[in-house]
Design a protein around this motif. Sequence first.
Motif, PDB file in Angstrom:
ATOM      1  N   TRP A 116       0.934  -1.007   0.010  1.00 27.90           N
ATOM      2  CA  TRP A 116      -0.233  -0.025  -0.055  1.00 27.90           C
ATOM      3  C   TRP A 116       0.862   1.236  -0.092  1.00 27.90           C
ATOM      4  CZ3 TRP A 116       0.674   3.437   4.301  1.00 27.90           C
ATOM      5  CH2 TRP A 116       1.127   2.877   5.196  1.00 27.90           C
ATOM      6  N   LEU A 117       0.381   2.368  -0.305  1.00 32.26           N
ATOM      7  CA  LEU A 117       0.986   3.829  -0.280  1.00 32.26           C
ATOM      8  C   LEU A 117      -0.198   4.959  -0.109  1.00 32.26           C
ATOM      9  CD1 LEU A 117       3.684   5.484  -0.735  1.00 32.26           C
ATOM     10  CD2 LEU A 117       3.118   5.284  -3.110  1.00 32.26           C
ATOM     11  N   ARG A 118       0.126   5.843   0.728  1.00 31.67           N
ATOM     12  CA  ARG A 118      -0.863   6.647   0.840  1.00 31.67           C
ATOM     13  C   ARG A 118       0.127   8.183   1.010  1.00 31.67           C
ATOM     14  NH1 ARG A 118      -5.971   8.179   2.085  1.00 31.67           N
ATOM     15  NH2 ARG A 118      -6.650   6.003   1.829  1.00 31.67           N
ATOM     16  N   TRP A 119      -0.676   9.093   0.523  1.00 33.34           N
ATOM     17  CA  TRP A 119       0.157  10.430   0.747  1.00 33.34           C
ATOM     18  C   TRP A 119      -0.848  11.493   0.848  1.00 33.34           C
ATOM     19  CZ3 TRP A 119      -0.590   7.296  -3.614  1.00 33.34           C
ATOM     20  CH2 TRP A 119      -1.260   7.870  -4.609  1.00 33.34           C
ATOM     21  N   ARG A 168       2.474   6.439 -24.963  1.00 29.20           N
ATOM     22  CA  ARG A 168       1.341   6.765 -25.114  1.00 29.20           C
ATOM     23  C   ARG A 168       0.388   5.597 -25.458  1.00 29.20           C
ATOM     24  NH1 ARG A 168       3.961   9.304 -29.753  1.00 29.20           N
ATOM     25  NH2 ARG A 168       3.495   8.232 -31.440  1.00 29.20           N
ATOM     26  N   SER A 169       0.809   4.642 -26.061  1.00 24.81           N
ATOM     27  CA  SER A 169      -0.121   3.418 -26.337  1.00 24.81           C
ATOM     28  C   SER A 169      -0.242   2.704 -25.308  1.00 24.81           C
ATOM     29  CB  SER A 169       0.369   2.645 -27.521  1.00 24.81           C
ATOM     30  OG  SER A 169       1.490   1.886 -27.122  1.00 24.81           O
ATOM     31  N   ARG A 170       0.507   2.751 -24.123  1.00 26.28           N
ATOM     32  CA  ARG A 170       0.406   1.927 -22.906  1.00 26.28           C
ATOM     33  C   ARG A 170      -0.637   2.413 -21.873  1.00 26.28           C
ATOM     34  NH1 ARG A 170       1.512  -2.551 -24.632  1.00 26.28           N
ATOM     35  NH2 ARG A 170       0.937  -1.428 -26.271  1.00 26.28           N
ATOM     36  N   GLY A 171      -0.873   3.797 -21.948  1.00 29.17           N
ATOM     37  CA  GLY A 171      -2.279   4.069 -21.228  1.00 29.17           C
ATOM     38  C   GLY A 171      -1.841   4.423 -19.959  1.00 29.17           C
ATOM     39  N   ARG A 172      -2.857   4.810 -18.860  1.00 30.12           N
ATOM     40  CA  ARG A 172      -2.581   5.170 -17.558  1.00 30.12           C
ATOM     41  C   ARG A 172      -2.296   3.952 -16.529  1.00 30.12           C
ATOM     42  NH1 ARG A 172      -6.314   5.771 -13.385  1.00 30.12           N
ATOM     43  NH2 ARG A 172      -5.599   7.273 -11.774  1.00 30.12           N
ATOM     44  N   TRP A 173      -1.312   4.389 -15.956  1.00 26.22           N
ATOM     45  CA  TRP A 173      -1.028   3.320 -14.940  1.00 26.22           C
ATOM     46  C   TRP A 173      -1.779   3.458 -13.662  1.00 26.22           C
ATOM     47  CZ3 TRP A 173       3.350   3.821 -11.269  1.00 26.22           C
ATOM     48  CH2 TRP A 173       3.647   2.812 -10.209  1.00 26.22           C
ATOM     49  N   ASP A 174      -2.374   2.629 -13.042  1.00 23.54           N
ATOM     50  CA  ASP A 174      -3.187   3.131 -11.809  1.00 23.54           C
ATOM     51  C   ASP A 174      -2.565   2.678 -10.425  1.00 23.54           C
ATOM     52  OD1 ASP A 174      -2.847   0.086 -11.336  1.00 23.54           O
ATOM     53  OD2 ASP A 174      -5.006  -0.488 -11.919  1.00 23.54           O
ATOM     54  N   GLY A 175      -1.382   2.798 -10.699  1.00 25.89           N
ATOM     55  CA  GLY A 175      -0.557   2.713  -9.279  1.00 25.89           C
ATOM     56  C   GLY A 175      -0.462   1.224  -8.613  1.00 25.89           C
ATOM     57  N   ASP A 176      -0.785   0.249  -9.393  1.00 24.51           N
ATOM     58  CA  ASP A 176      -0.586  -0.999  -8.771  1.00 24.51           C
ATOM     59  C   ASP A 176       1.135  -1.521  -8.622  1.00 24.51           C
ATOM     60  OD1 ASP A 176      -0.873  -3.639  -7.879  1.00 24.51           O
ATOM     61  OD2 ASP A 176      -1.479  -4.300  -9.973  1.00 24.51           O
ATOM     62  N   GLY A 177       1.395  -1.616  -7.122  1.00 27.21           N
ATOM     63  CA  GLY A 177       2.873  -1.688  -7.164  1.00 27.21           C
ATOM     64  C   GLY A 177       3.614  -0.711  -6.938  1.00 27.21           C
ATOM     65  N   ASP A 225      -9.110  -0.634   1.757  1.00 32.78           N
ATOM     66  CA  ASP A 225      -7.818  -0.004   1.485  1.00 32.78           C
ATOM     67  C   ASP A 225      -6.886  -0.382   2.657  1.00 32.78           C
ATOM     68  OD1 ASP A 225      -5.890   1.848   1.263  1.00 32.78           O
ATOM     69  OD2 ASP A 225      -7.098   3.605   0.703  1.00 32.78           O
ATOM     70  N   LYS A 226      -5.734  -1.143   2.053  1.00 33.89           N
ATOM     71  CA  LYS A 226      -4.878  -1.689   2.734  1.00 33.89           C
ATOM     72  C   LYS A 226      -3.930  -0.539   3.823  1.00 33.89           C
ATOM     73  CE  LYS A 226      -4.209  -5.706   0.034  1.00 33.89           C
ATOM     74  NZ  LYS A 226      -5.011  -5.397  -0.743  1.00 33.89           N
ATOM     75  N   SER A 227      -4.094   0.685   3.029  1.00 32.63           N
ATOM     76  CA  SER A 227      -3.357   1.667   3.707  1.00 32.63           C
ATOM     77  C   SER A 227      -3.851   2.107   5.110  1.00 32.63           C
ATOM     78  CB  SER A 227      -2.999   3.127   2.934  1.00 32.63           C
ATOM     79  OG  SER A 227      -4.236   3.620   2.647  1.00 32.63           O
ATOM     80  N   VAL A 228      -5.308   2.221   5.084  1.00 31.22           N
ATOM     81  CA  VAL A 228      -6.051   2.814   6.224  1.00 31.22           C
ATOM     82  C   VAL A 228      -6.176   1.284   7.138  1.00 31.22           C
ATOM     83  CG1 VAL A 228      -8.448   2.918   7.299  1.00 31.22           C
ATOM     84  CG2 VAL A 228      -7.676   3.998   4.887  1.00 31.22           C
ATOM     85  N   SER A 264      -6.097  13.610   1.294  1.00 29.33           N
ATOM     86  CA  SER A 264      -5.126  12.265   1.145  1.00 29.33           C
ATOM     87  C   SER A 264      -5.660  11.523  -0.013  1.00 29.33           C
ATOM     88  CB  SER A 264      -5.133  11.546   2.550  1.00 29.33           C
ATOM     89  OG  SER A 264      -4.168  10.465   2.409  1.00 29.33           O
ATOM     90  N   GLN A 265      -4.634  10.698  -0.604  1.00 28.26           N
ATOM     91  CA  GLN A 265      -5.108   9.802  -1.573  1.00 28.26           C
ATOM     92  C   GLN A 265      -4.008   8.380  -1.419  1.00 28.26           C
ATOM     93  OE1 GLN A 265      -4.148  12.236  -5.082  1.00 28.26           O
ATOM     94  NE2 GLN A 265      -6.358  11.499  -5.945  1.00 28.26           N
ATOM     95  N   SER A 266      -4.609   7.429  -1.846  1.00 27.04           N
ATOM     96  CA  SER A 266      -4.042   6.307  -1.884  1.00 27.04           C
ATOM     97  C   SER A 266      -3.917   5.375  -3.406  1.00 27.04           C
ATOM     98  CB  SER A 266      -4.382   5.118  -0.644  1.00 27.04           C
ATOM     99  OG  SER A 266      -5.778   4.834  -1.342  1.00 27.04           O
ATOM    100  N   THR A 267      -2.953   4.489  -3.250  1.00 26.13           N
ATOM    101  CA  THR A 267      -2.883   3.656  -4.546  1.00 26.13           C
ATOM    102  C   THR A 267      -4.203   2.895  -4.765  1.00 26.13           C
ATOM    103  OG1 THR A 267      -1.863   2.032  -3.105  1.00 26.13           O
ATOM    104  CG2 THR A 267      -0.456   3.404  -4.758  1.00 26.13           C
ATOM    105  N   HIS A 268      -4.998   2.570  -3.470  1.00 23.67           N
ATOM    106  CA  HIS A 268      -6.116   2.075  -3.536  1.00 23.67           C
ATOM    107  C   HIS A 268      -7.072   2.911  -4.473  1.00 23.67           C
ATOM    108  CE1 HIS A 268      -9.310  -0.664  -1.972  1.00 23.67           C
ATOM    109  NE2 HIS A 268      -9.942   0.499  -1.963  1.00 23.67           N
ATOM    110  N   ASP A 269      -7.058   4.094  -3.789  1.00 19.64           N
ATOM    111  CA  ASP A 269      -7.772   5.009  -4.824  1.00 19.64           C
ATOM    112  C   ASP A 269      -7.689   5.133  -6.120  1.00 19.64           C
ATOM    113  OD1 ASP A 269      -8.910   5.924  -2.160  1.00 19.64           O
ATOM    114  OD2 ASP A 269      -7.477   7.527  -2.040  1.00 19.64           O
ATOM    115  N   LEU A 270      -6.412   5.111  -6.610  1.00 15.98           N
ATOM    116  CA  LEU A 270      -6.062   5.230  -7.952  1.00 15.98           C
ATOM    117  C   LEU A 270      -6.471   3.808  -8.960  1.00 15.98           C
ATOM    118  CD1 LEU A 270      -2.516   6.459  -8.182  1.00 15.98           C
ATOM    119  CD2 LEU A 270      -4.360   7.738  -8.453  1.00 15.98           C
ATOM    120  N   GLY A 271      -6.757   2.661  -8.085  1.00 20.53           N
ATOM    121  CA  GLY A 271      -7.230   1.449  -8.818  1.00 20.53           C
ATOM    122  C   GLY A 271      -8.588   1.143  -8.569  1.00 20.53           C
TER     123      GLY A 271
END
Length: 421
Positions: free
Chosen positions: A249-252, A411-420, A315-318, A269-276
């Motif tokens: 997990w990661l939260r900032w 550009r063709s790889r698209g948006r990364w959702d923060g996994d990992g 959310d694992k960060s919480v 605050s946001q977390s990688t869980h939010d992004l995914g």
Amino acid sequence: MRPHVELIQEDDYVWHGAELVNGEGRASERRLSVDEEDGSSSLRIDFHTDWGRGPGIHHADTEYYVVDGSMTYGGRTIGKGGYVYAPKGVPTDAITFAEGTRILHYREYGDAGFDPVDSLAHPRWDGAREDVIVIDSEAMRWDAVPNPGPMPGLFIKYLHVDPVTGFYTRLVHSQEGWADHRLAHHPCYEEAYTLQGHMEYNFGTLDIGTYFFRPARIKHGHFTTMEGGTTWLLRSDGELQNWYTQNEWLRWGGEAVNYGPEGGRMRWSQSTHDLGSGPTSRSEKDIADLTAAWQYQRDQGEPDEKYVQHGQGRDKSVIAILKALDAARLQGGHGDDDGHSHDHDHDHGDGHGHDHEHGHDALDWGADPASLEHADERTDEGAHNWAHGRPWKQGDPIPAPVLSTLPVRSRSRGRWDGDGM
């Protein structure tokens, strides 16, 4: 240093004139990854005409791998899968490439310089070691990878291994259905170009022509191999050790001064869980393969966690923050007589607040943060680069992974959702 590149598709990149010093012919290159400090480069080159150059000495440890077409080294012609390793400072024979040939070309610890010599009898540079290697990899057999992960299904062809540093280049094949539900990090960098097939993982889709350069200690994983398997040319600048993470997990956050819904100060605050969160990019087959991976691990008698798709569930960060607060509270001498249980899943609906003083200097995260660093990472020559690779041997402390929040993506790889992340 090289930046973290993950993930690009080479077709998204522009062509440059190939930097092949003292050669005759015309070629273009795509620059997959470049170290502007020492000249190290990973390139995809197309030859538009027959091309060649005579004997000489490379200024870098240099590798040529034929993706399609043919290469002739010292009078020996090799087609697809042909490989030449030319050590820095060592005289090499004449090399040519046929028109239309496509290669992967690597330079390590030096630039594109090439000094012509009269013959292979020319003296080596002081300190030069190793000899030229010429291989037809198509004629090699695939060997099973020892300790490939939670289940068998990885195979390897070694092209070059440096006997001193452990730097190695190899072809790796993952058979259809191979999966790893964990995230790994290594003490060395890892880079790969996809030659065949299709794989899904935390950074996206690996298919033909995709490439990554991953510095040391960057997490990666959640692999699933699709129909027909997948093959890469893969390189690392040291022996590749696998260290695993689960429930990551990661939260900032911070305090906004002049932005937000009302334009004024606010906590956020946001977390990688939010992004995914939201619809998952994983197919039902992906999830089934990842489930099979952790189930296989359990069947071998190994303790393991079930795989939960990034952004799904709680959310694992919480959960981690609440556990750290609870552990610190207990250590602070509050006792455990208020009826507040510490073995639940931290779905705090009992009105017990966690913003009071605990009488301690830091939360309890389970380990001293200093113990998770490499002993020299703040003082050695790589201190400017958090993900600088460092030698590691059995018995040394194992450093934790580091963050990479904005890798280079095309550009063709698209948006990364923060996994990992």
